[in-house]
Design a protein around this motif. Structure first.
Motif, mmCIF file in Angstrom:
data_model
loop_
_atom_site.group_PDB
_atom_site.id
_atom_site.type_symbol
_atom_site.label_atom_id
_atom_site.label_comp_id
_atom_site.label_asym_id
_atom_site.label_seq_id
_atom_site.Cartn_x
_atom_site.Cartn_y
_atom_site.Cartn_z
ATOM 1 N N GLY A 1 -5.631 7.547 4.291
ATOM 2 C CA GLY A 1 -6.394 5.712 5.257
ATOM 3 C C GLY A 1 -7.010 5.856 5.704
ATOM 4 N N ASP B 1 5.419 11.108 -1.865
ATOM 5 C CA ASP B 1 4.516 10.390 -2.138
ATOM 6 C C ASP B 1 6.285 10.253 -0.466
ATOM 7 O OD1 ASP B 1 6.571 8.196 -1.319
ATOM 8 O OD2 ASP B 1 7.034 7.753 -3.728
ATOM 9 N N ILE B 2 6.337 9.686 0.048
ATOM 10 C CA ILE B 2 6.871 9.921 1.830
ATOM 11 C C ILE B 2 8.285 9.805 1.132
ATOM 12 C CG2 ILE B 2 5.630 9.865 3.603
ATOM 13 C CD1 ILE B 2 6.573 7.136 3.913
ATOM 14 N N ALA C 1 -5.198 1.968 -1.075
ATOM 15 C CA ALA C 1 -5.539 2.191 0.563
ATOM 16 C C ALA C 1 -5.761 3.613 0.430
ATOM 17 C CB ALA C 1 -4.100 1.800 1.279
ATOM 18 N N LEU D 1 1.510 8.339 9.508
ATOM 19 C CA LEU D 1 0.985 6.841 9.699
ATOM 20 C C LEU D 1 1.301 6.149 8.619
ATOM 21 C CD1 LEU D 1 -1.404 9.426 10.545
ATOM 22 C CD2 LEU D 1 -2.298 7.238 11.624
ATOM 23 N N ALA D 2 1.518 7.292 6.537
ATOM 24 C CA ALA D 2 1.908 6.170 5.796
ATOM 25 C C ALA D 2 2.624 5.384 5.696
ATOM 26 C CB ALA D 2 2.239 7.300 4.588
ATOM 27 N N ALA D 3 1.857 3.625 5.825
ATOM 28 C CA ALA D 3 2.512 2.556 5.169
ATOM 29 C C ALA D 3 1.801 1.767 4.300
ATOM 30 C CB ALA D 3 2.164 2.209 6.454
ATOM 31 N N GLU D 4 2.422 0.431 3.586
ATOM 32 C CA GLU D 4 1.670 -0.263 3.261
ATOM 33 C C GLU D 4 1.759 -0.691 4.682
ATOM 34 O OE1 GLU D 4 0.833 -1.458 -0.132
ATOM 35 O OE2 GLU D 4 1.758 0.832 -0.726
ATOM 36 N N SER D 5 0.032 -2.139 4.684
ATOM 37 C CA SER D 5 -0.206 -2.614 5.478
ATOM 38 C C SER D 5 -1.071 -3.074 5.322
ATOM 39 C CB SER D 5 -1.453 -0.965 6.143
ATOM 40 O OG SER D 5 -2.191 -1.166 5.674
ATOM 41 N N VAL E 1 3.433 6.104 14.360
ATOM 42 C CA VAL E 1 1.921 4.870 14.495
ATOM 43 C C VAL E 1 3.346 4.027 14.574
ATOM 44 C CG1 VAL E 1 -0.206 4.639 14.334
ATOM 45 C CG2 VAL E 1 0.919 7.379 13.820
ATOM 46 N N ASP F 1 -0.406 11.929 1.397
ATOM 47 C CA ASP F 1 -0.842 11.136 0.982
ATOM 48 C C ASP F 1 -0.591 10.645 -0.726
ATOM 49 O OD1 ASP F 1 -2.738 8.494 2.429
ATOM 50 O OD2 ASP F 1 -2.822 8.471 0.359
ATOM 51 N N LEU F 2 0.107 9.250 -0.813
ATOM 52 C CA LEU F 2 0.180 9.047 -2.517
ATOM 53 C C LEU F 2 -0.882 8.615 -2.942
ATOM 54 C CD1 LEU F 2 2.664 8.958 -4.454
ATOM 55 C CD2 LEU F 2 2.833 6.974 -3.674
ATOM 56 N N LEU F 3 -1.894 8.472 -2.440
ATOM 57 C CA LEU F 3 -3.342 7.929 -2.610
ATOM 58 C C LEU F 3 -3.160 6.360 -3.578
ATOM 59 C CD1 LEU F 3 -5.082 11.162 -3.563
ATOM 60 C CD2 LEU F 3 -5.553 10.179 -1.931
ATOM 61 N N TYR G 1 5.787 -7.108 6.576
ATOM 62 C CA TYR G 1 5.114 -6.173 6.311
ATOM 63 C C TYR G 1 6.032 -5.594 7.965
ATOM 64 C CZ TYR G 1 1.444 -3.224 8.978
ATOM 65 O OH TYR G 1 0.522 -2.274 10.041
HETATM 66 P P1 NAD Z 1 -3.926 2.146 5.598
HETATM 67 O O1 NAD Z 1 -3.785 0.888 4.811
HETATM 68 O O2 NAD Z 1 -5.783 1.909 5.582
HETATM 69 O O3 NAD Z 1 -3.433 3.442 4.531
HETATM 70 C C1 NAD Z 1 -2.267 3.789 4.274
HETATM 71 C C2 NAD Z 1 -2.099 5.198 2.999
HETATM 72 O O4 NAD Z 1 -0.827 5.599 3.326
HETATM 73 C C3 NAD Z 1 -3.016 5.389 2.537
HETATM 74 O O5 NAD Z 1 -4.203 6.428 2.347
HETATM 75 C C4 NAD Z 1 -2.079 5.112 0.761
HETATM 76 O O6 NAD Z 1 -2.189 5.745 0.589
HETATM 77 C C5 NAD Z 1 -0.396 5.477 2.282
HETATM 78 N N1 NAD Z 1 0.483 5.936 1.620
HETATM 79 C C6 NAD Z 1 1.320 4.330 1.420
HETATM 80 N N2 NAD Z 1 1.898 4.660 0.119
HETATM 81 C C7 NAD Z 1 2.506 5.681 0.744
HETATM 82 C C8 NAD Z 1 3.574 7.278 0.437
HETATM 83 N N3 NAD Z 1 4.855 6.468 -0.801
HETATM 84 N N4 NAD Z 1 3.444 8.023 0.736
HETATM 85 C C9 NAD Z 1 2.551 8.409 0.102
HETATM 86 N N5 NAD Z 1 2.002 7.691 1.296
HETATM 87 C C10 NAD Z 1 1.484 6.309 1.446
HETATM 88 O O7 NAD Z 1 -3.002 2.078 6.630
HETATM 89 P P2 NAD Z 1 -3.880 2.035 8.026
HETATM 90 O O8 NAD Z 1 -5.009 0.620 8.805
HETATM 91 O O9 NAD Z 1 -5.035 3.318 7.781
HETATM 92 O O10 NAD Z 1 -2.563 2.032 9.156
HETATM 93 C C11 NAD Z 1 -2.267 3.068 9.502
HETATM 94 C C12 NAD Z 1 -0.987 3.884 10.396
HETATM 95 O O11 NAD Z 1 -1.046 2.865 10.808
HETATM 96 C C13 NAD Z 1 0.642 2.247 9.402
HETATM 97 O O12 NAD Z 1 2.142 3.395 9.367
HETATM 98 C C14 NAD Z 1 0.225 0.988 10.137
HETATM 99 O O13 NAD Z 1 1.767 0.539 10.204
HETATM 100 C C15 NAD Z 1 -0.501 1.599 11.897
HETATM 101 N N6 NAD Z 1 -1.551 -0.087 12.641
HETATM 102 C C16 NAD Z 1 -2.206 -0.219 11.549
HETATM 103 C C17 NAD Z 1 -2.813 -1.256 11.964
HETATM 104 C C18 NAD Z 1 -4.797 -1.526 11.582
HETATM 105 O O14 NAD Z 1 -4.878 -2.510 12.335
HETATM 106 N N7 NAD Z 1 -4.775 -1.189 10.814
HETATM 107 C C19 NAD Z 1 -2.594 -1.396 13.907
HETATM 108 C C20 NAD Z 1 -1.677 -1.296 14.039
HETATM 109 C C21 NAD Z 1 -0.802 0.611 13.586
#
Ligand code: NAD
Ligand code: TYD
Length: 377
Positions: free
Chosen positions: A12, A61-62, A40, A83-87, A133, A35-37, A183
């Motif tokens: 991500g 998948d986490i 995102a 860091l993996a999350a829906e974001s 994170v 990463d689940l790809l 979220y």
């Molecule tokens: P992103 O959406 O760009 O990337 C998320 C990644 O997680 C993707 O590669 C996706 O394929 C992977 N993923 C999703 N579901 C998954 C699953 N079930 N199993 C394995 N992988 C999975 O997110 P980002 O913006 O890079 O954020 C990363 C982390 O940082 C998140 O936890 C988010 O809450 C946190 N965060 C983000 C921000 C921001 O501004 N973007 C700020 C603070 C914290």
């Protein structure tokens, strides 16, 4: 020292910057990117490191507990950076269950798998670390007031250059959780589980809550890349409400540097807030994006301003986020390396120079999602 580090969500936005930093900086570590790809996740973000001998990619998948158990054991993981999350907030409003599944159940599965594996070893938790994170959005919204007469709490470069604070209050590590969106509610829940594993089972955890990130490789559904891309395609720029909401922006590589520092030097069981004292009202930020894109494309000043379209506000739209990151600065000496103007210039240039990267991920399913999403506004 040799270590096996599992980074989840490494394909991500933020994860790919962290993977790049860790793979290049620590040739003696094995970096496993899990990463689940989902929509995102994009392995094209990591083209420059994919052939390095200390890098491995695992698609999983986490929320799949058995897979997490297997990977922890097979890769002999001694450090997790999760860091993996829906974001994306707007997606969470449309589909909260996916956020609960990934962010809550996924984090819990990863915690449980790490716990079982580490507790099975003779040395148990010694030399181990689970780094979670998280986001400043778990703290809710701060009051928004007129900037005149307000002094920033900052001790960092950003405000030393005189940036405005839009209120007296800041989120500190002691601010009570008050999430408003599905979220942020799911992230808050995952943070509580991580701390519960520390308090209940003695797992060596650390949690960080960071402000909004920007920079290369961000999926173009988030404000900054979306607007750069829309200007380029002469599409409308949907500003929610009056554009008065305030966000605190940090360049993504500064976040990755902070994670590296805290992973190695942060105190066990602690929380650190990460932010650059860099608050911007959305509409002011949007005007900076417009003028930067127009300048770099050779358009006259103000050319793309008419693309701005004020649309129906996001439900539950938090008014202001502002992080107090003095603990991180005072304990570990971290501070942001880039002024916002430099960061925005670098970011806009990157998206304009990497149009193919955006075109590859915005074709097909995403285009349909975007049209549906904005049709109702
Ligand atoms: P992103 O959406 O760009 O990337 C998320 C990644 O997680 C993707 O590669 C996706 O394929 C992977 N993923 C999703 N579901 C998954 C699953 N079930 N199993 C394995 N992988 C999975 O997110 P980002 O913006 O890079 O954020 C990363 C982390 O940082 C998140 O936890 C988010 O809450 C946190 N965060 C983000 C921000 C921001 O501004 N973007 C700020 C603070 C914290
Ligand atoms: P976003 O990048 O989605 O991050 P977050 O909601 O996690 O802070 O949005 C940043 C700000 O920009 C937020 O106040 C919502 C606003 N916004 C718009 O006005 N229009 C848009 O199309 C998007 C995506 C966001």
């Amino acid at each position: 020292m040799k270590r096996n580090i599992l980074i989840t969500g490494g394909a991500g936005f933020i994860g790919s910057h962290l993977v790049r930093l860790m793979v290049n900086r620590y040739p003696e570590y094995n970096i496993v990117n899990l990463d689940l790809l989902t929509y995102a996740g994009n392995l094209a973000n990591l083209k420059d490191v994919e052939h390095k001998p200390n890098y491995t990619f695992v698609k999983a998948d986490i929320a799949d507990l058995d897979a997490m158990r297997r990977i922890m054991k097979e890769c002999e993981i001694d450090g997790v950076i999760h860091l993996a999350a829906e974001s994306h907030v707007d997606r969470s409003i449309r589909d909260p269950f996916t956020f609960a599944r990934t962010n809550v159940m996924g984090t819990l599965s990863l915690l449980q798998a790490a716990r079982e594996y580490w507790e099975s070893l003779p040395e148990k938790y010694e030399g181990k670390r689970f780094y979670h994170v998280s986001t400043d959005e778990v703290y809710g919204a701060l009051e928004l007031s007129h900037p005149e007469g307000i002094e920033s709490a900052s001790t960092t470069k950003a405000s030393a250059h005189g940036h405005t604070a839009y209120g007296k209050e800041f989120f500190t590590e002691n601010t009570k959780y008050d999430p408003h969106s599905p979220y942020s509610a799911s992230k808050a829940s995952s943070d509580h589980f991580v701390r519960a594993y520390h308090d209940t089972y003695g797992m060596p955890v650390v949690v960080t809550n960071c402000s909004n990130n920007y920079g290369p490789y961000q999926f173009p559904e988030k404000l900054i890349p979306l607007f750069i891309n829309n200007i380029r395609h002469r599409r409308e720029l949907p500003v929610y409400g009056k554009g008065e909401n305030v966000r605190d922006w940090l360049y993504v590589e500064d976040h990755a540097r902070a994670i590296d520092l805290i992973f190695h030097k942060g105190r066990e069981g602690e929380t650190y807030n990460i932010g650059g004292f860099n608050e911007w009202k959305n509409i002011d930020l949007i005007k900076v994006i417009i003028s930067t894109v127009d300048r770099l494309l050779g358009n006259p000043e103000g050319y793309s301003l008419p693309l701005i379209k004020f649309v129906t506000d996001r439900p539950g739209h938090d008014s202001r986020y502002a992080i107090d990151s003095r603990k991180l600065h005072e304990e570990l000496g971290w501070e942001p390396s880039l002024q916002f103007e430099e960061g925005i210039e670098k970011t806009v240039r990157w998206y304009l120079d990497n149009q193919q990267w955006i075109d590859n991920i915005t074709s097909g399913a995403y285009e349909k999602y975007y049209e549906e999403m904005y049709a109702g506004r």
